[in-house]
Design a protein around this motif. Structure first.
Motif, short mmCIF file in Angstrom:
data_model
loop_
_atom_site.label_atom_id
_atom_site.label_comp_id
_atom_site.label_asym_id
_atom_site.label_seq_id
_atom_site.Cartn_x
_atom_site.Cartn_y
_atom_site.Cartn_z
N ARG A 42 16.89 28.11 63.28
CA ARG A 42 17.38 28.02 64.66
C ARG A 42 16.43 27.17 65.51
O ARG A 42 16.79 26.76 66.61
CB ARG A 42 17.53 29.42 65.28
CG ARG A 42 18.49 30.31 64.50
CD ARG A 42 19.05 31.43 65.35
NE ARG A 42 18.04 32.31 65.88
CZ ARG A 42 17.57 33.38 65.25
NH1 ARG A 42 18.01 33.70 64.05
NH2 ARG A 42 16.66 34.14 65.81
N THR A 53 8.67 25.05 70.39
CA THR A 53 9.59 25.54 71.40
C THR A 53 8.89 25.47 72.74
O THR A 53 7.70 25.76 72.85
CB THR A 53 10.05 26.99 71.12
OG1 THR A 53 8.93 27.87 71.18
CG2 THR A 53 10.73 27.09 69.76
N SER A 65 14.30 31.88 71.61
CA SER A 65 15.31 32.00 72.66
C SER A 65 16.21 30.76 72.68
O SER A 65 15.71 29.62 72.57
CB SER A 65 14.63 32.16 74.02
OG SER A 65 15.58 32.03 75.07
N PRO A 66 17.50 30.94 72.88
CA PRO A 66 18.38 29.77 73.03
C PRO A 66 18.07 29.00 74.31
O PRO A 66 18.51 27.85 74.45
CB PRO A 66 19.79 30.38 73.05
CG PRO A 66 19.60 31.82 73.40
CD PRO A 66 18.25 32.21 72.87
N GLU A 67 17.31 29.61 75.23
CA GLU A 67 16.97 28.93 76.48
C GLU A 67 15.80 27.97 76.31
O GLU A 67 15.58 27.10 77.16
CB GLU A 67 16.63 29.97 77.55
CG GLU A 67 17.78 30.88 77.93
CD GLU A 67 17.36 31.93 78.94
OE1 GLU A 67 16.55 31.60 79.84
OE2 GLU A 67 17.81 33.08 78.81
#
Length: 233
Positions: A42, A53, A65-67
């Motif tokens: 991911r 990230t 986190s997708p954010e």
């Protein structure tokens, strides 16, 4: 001023690529030889290290986190860090020197990388790597780093040229005894004095020392049978 957003850096000790992108971050070590955990895809769908990230909420390393923004590939991470930490001066402000820094990386990638792999890992004749190192040396200024001051050019190349030196000092490689001696003699000669001085300057830098260890067995997961006392200049 440095950004306040969280940064998590996914790395592996024995891969040279994460070492390119050293910066202040929360780090998580992945097993370079084992299968990647499912959650890591991911962050980097290719499963490679390094990856970064940036931003988003503080979360456990294995729950990205997708954010958060995901940055992959070591050179892209270096460029990203240069942009968000301008005070670090990882890229020169002068456009000619910026081009010089990027050109140095391309010379390594296009002329040195394959020859390094073929000589040290595939046992091919060492004349190719010596010619390639001559090209890289010719791109260096008389003193200092690739673009004068330390930049992303040096951060990109440093993990590889220092491993080359380490492999020679520890006689770690697929080359023959004859080619090993040929490499040592060449790199200890005046002909290659500029690039060996460059490698020494890299190794003496405080940021490099923080991200590098000289323990060969730790880096490569094997016991080195022969340690040579012949120095590389």
């Amino acid at each position: 001023m440095a950004p306040s957003e969280q940064m998590t850096f996914y790395t592996a000790d024995d891969s040279p690529y994460p070492q390119r992108a050293g910066a202040k971050y929360t780090a998580y070590q992945l097993n370079q030889r084992g299968a990647r955990p499912e959650w890591y895809y991911r962050i980097n769908p290719f499963g490679k290290v390094p990856a970064l990230t940036f931003g988003g909420p503080d979360v456990p390393y294995d729950q990205p986190s997708p954010e958060s923004k995901k940055v992959i590939e070591s050179m892209a991470i270096l460029e990203f860090l240069a942009d968000i930490f301008p005070e670090a001066k990882l890229l020169p402000t002068d456009p000619i020197l910026r081009a010089k820094a990027r050109t140095f990386v391309e010379i390594y990638r296009n002329y040195v990388a394959d020859e390094f792999r073929e000589a040290f890992f595939l046992g091919k004749p060492v004349e190719g790597i010596l010619q390639a190192l001559q090209k890289l040396q010719n791109a260096l200024p008389p003193t200092g780093f690739a673009a004068g001051e330390w930049s992303i050019a040096d951060a990109a190349v440093a993990p590889f040229v220092t491993r080359l030196e380490l492999f020679l000092r520890t006689r770690l490689g697929a080359y023959s005894e004859e080619d090993w001696k040929k490499l040592l003699e060449a790199l200890d000669s005046d002909k290659f004095s500029r690039i060996t001085h460059y490698i020494r300057d890299i190794r003496e830098g405080p940021s490099f020392k923080k991200s590098w260890g000289d323990d060969v067995s730790h880096l490569f997961g094997q016991r080195v049978e022969h340690i040579t006392d012949i120095p590389v200049r």
